[in-house]
Enzyme design. Sequence first.
Site, PDB file in Angstrom:
ATOM      1  N   ASN A   9     -38.256-130.189 -79.630  1.00  0.00           N
ATOM      2  CA  ASN A   9     -37.268-129.997 -78.563  1.00  0.00           C
ATOM      3  C   ASN A   9     -36.895-128.521 -78.550  1.00  0.00           C
ATOM      4  O   ASN A   9     -36.215-128.051 -79.449  1.00  0.00           O
ATOM      5  CB  ASN A   9     -36.047-130.882 -78.873  1.00  0.00           C
ATOM      6  N   TRP A  10     -37.365-127.814 -77.517  1.00  0.00           N
ATOM      7  CA  TRP A  10     -37.128-126.358 -77.486  1.00  0.00           C
ATOM      8  C   TRP A  10     -35.703-126.018 -77.070  1.00  0.00           C
ATOM      9  O   TRP A  10     -35.290-124.860 -77.169  1.00  0.00           O
ATOM     10  CB  TRP A  10     -38.111-125.686 -76.527  1.00  0.00           C
ATOM     11  N   LYS A  11     -34.972-126.996 -76.560  1.00  0.00           N
ATOM     12  CA  LYS A  11     -33.598-126.760 -76.071  1.00  0.00           C
ATOM     13  C   LYS A  11     -33.605-125.611 -75.054  1.00  0.00           C
ATOM     14  O   LYS A  11     -34.586-125.448 -74.328  1.00  0.00           O
ATOM     15  CB  LYS A  11     -32.649-126.521 -77.250  1.00  0.00           C
ATOM     16  N   HIS A  94     -29.495-136.908 -76.197  1.00  0.00           N
ATOM     17  CA  HIS A  94     -29.352-135.930 -77.280  1.00  0.00           C
ATOM     18  C   HIS A  94     -27.865-135.644 -77.513  1.00  0.00           C
ATOM     19  O   HIS A  94     -27.075-135.596 -76.566  1.00  0.00           O
ATOM     20  CB  HIS A  94     -30.111-134.636 -76.932  1.00  0.00           C
ATOM     21  N   GLU A  96     -26.301-133.033 -78.025  1.00  0.00           N
ATOM     22  CA  GLU A  96     -25.753-131.888 -77.266  1.00  0.00           C
ATOM     23  C   GLU A  96     -25.429-132.298 -75.833  1.00  0.00           C
ATOM     24  O   GLU A  96     -24.453-131.827 -75.246  1.00  0.00           O
ATOM     25  CB  GLU A  96     -26.746-130.712 -77.318  1.00  0.00           C
ATOM     26  N   GLU A 166     -30.467-138.985 -85.103  1.00  0.00           N
ATOM     27  CA  GLU A 166     -30.123-137.595 -85.380  1.00  0.00           C
ATOM     28  C   GLU A 166     -28.651-137.498 -85.755  1.00  0.00           C
ATOM     29  O   GLU A 166     -27.788-137.418 -84.866  1.00  0.00           O
ATOM     30  CB  GLU A 166     -30.378-136.736 -84.144  1.00  0.00           C
ATOM     31  N   GLY A 172     -29.145-128.482 -86.425  1.00  0.00           N
ATOM     32  CA  GLY A 172     -28.993-127.035 -86.341  1.00  0.00           C
ATOM     33  C   GLY A 172     -28.071-126.458 -87.398  1.00  0.00           C
ATOM     34  O   GLY A 172     -27.643-125.316 -87.300  1.00  0.00           O
ATOM     35  N   SER A 212     -32.493-130.636 -88.715  1.00  0.00           N
ATOM     36  CA  SER A 212     -32.939-129.646 -89.689  1.00  0.00           C
ATOM     37  C   SER A 212     -34.216-130.039 -90.437  1.00  0.00           C
ATOM     38  O   SER A 212     -34.360-129.749 -91.626  1.00  0.00           O
ATOM     39  CB  SER A 212     -31.806-129.308 -90.671  1.00  0.00           C
ATOM     40  N   GLY A 233     -35.928-129.403 -83.746  1.00  0.00           N
ATOM     41  CA  GLY A 233     -35.313-128.382 -82.901  1.00  0.00           C
ATOM     42  C   GLY A 233     -35.788-126.995 -83.313  1.00  0.00           C
ATOM     43  O   GLY A 233     -36.861-126.533 -82.929  1.00  0.00           O
ATOM     44  N   GLY A 234     -34.993-126.328 -84.124  1.00  0.00           N
ATOM     45  CA  GLY A 234     -35.254-124.935 -84.502  1.00  0.00           C
ATOM     46  C   GLY A 234     -36.686-124.679 -84.967  1.00  0.00           C
ATOM     47  O   GLY A 234     -37.322-123.705 -84.528  1.00  0.00           O
TER      48      GLY A 234
HETATM   49  P1  PGA Z   1     -32.710-129.009 -85.484  1.00  0.00           P
HETATM   50  O1  PGA Z   1     -32.488-129.833 -84.130  1.00  0.00           O
HETATM   51  O2  PGA Z   1     -34.090-129.359 -85.969  1.00  0.00           O
HETATM   52  O3  PGA Z   1     -32.603-127.550 -85.066  1.00  0.00           O
HETATM   53  O4  PGA Z   1     -31.638-129.426 -86.424  1.00  0.00           O
HETATM   54  C1  PGA Z   1     -32.907-131.167 -84.040  1.00  0.00           C
HETATM   55  C2  PGA Z   1     -32.589-131.704 -82.672  1.00  0.00           C
HETATM   56  O5  PGA Z   1     -31.532-131.335 -82.111  1.00  0.00           O
HETATM   57  O6  PGA Z   1     -33.363-132.492 -82.112  1.00  0.00           O
END
Ligand code: PGA
Length: 249
Positions: A9-11, A94, A96, A166, A172, A212, A233-234
């Site tokens: 997920n590149w956000k 998600h 967020e 998650e 993150g 993470s 994510g990251g």
């Molecule tokens: P992260 O994000 O790997 O940066 O913790 C995971 C996600 O939000 O899907």
Amino acid sequence: MRKQIVAGNWKMNNDYVDSELLISKLLEHHHHSTTDVIVAPPFTNILAVTNSLKGSSIAVAAQNMHYAESGAFTGEVSASMLTSVGVHTVILGHSERRAYFNETDALLAKKVDTALAHDMRVIFCFGEELADRKAGNENEVVASQIKNALFHLPASAWSQIVLAYEPVWAIGTGETATPDQAQDMHAFIRKTLADQYSSALADEVSILYGGSVKSANAKEIFSKPDVDGGLIGGAALDAEHFSAIVNSF
Ligand code: PGA
């Protein structure tokens, strides 16, 4: 046999040039594997990324979509807009989106229905906040998120659903659920599905862990019997790290 899946997920990262660069590096590192690999770029780059990945086994997902078919929803993107450019997978729920855009379980249930009506695969995200875990309420919170958004679905719809647990406190933050914490929750989720539907259905649903995940910890997390992959994510922004995670099974 349920599928092993690693989704990136590149956000809100990567402009057009960054996206093309990351895809070309990913293709260099990507070797055929039994793991389904998915990337979710921002909307502006979704067509370019889809075209660059043609002929590869890497699929493209959207990070969100609206539940309506079309209309006066400024700034939104519909399911048919996505499928018309070859995107047949969408991430919904998600944390967020829930936290910053007020997405509720009821709204997510509508989005899930629309995605399924368009034959899309849904990666449905959910997870407890730190306060829930500290209070020992994580199972109740997770069960209610799944129930409210997904338990109206008939059993036949579940072949299109991938779950992504998650925990919000691990996204993150560099904080990861331990492999045992992930396994315990995934086993609980599978039991929740088995109780509502059947154990045969529960056995077929892929449950990803997100929060993470890195190349350094993916192997141990993915080795757990109820963890079928990750939503990254990251670490998905770096081709080498992401490919190492894909190869962690
Ligand atoms: P992260 O994000 O790997 O940066 O913790 C995971 C996600 O939000 O899907």
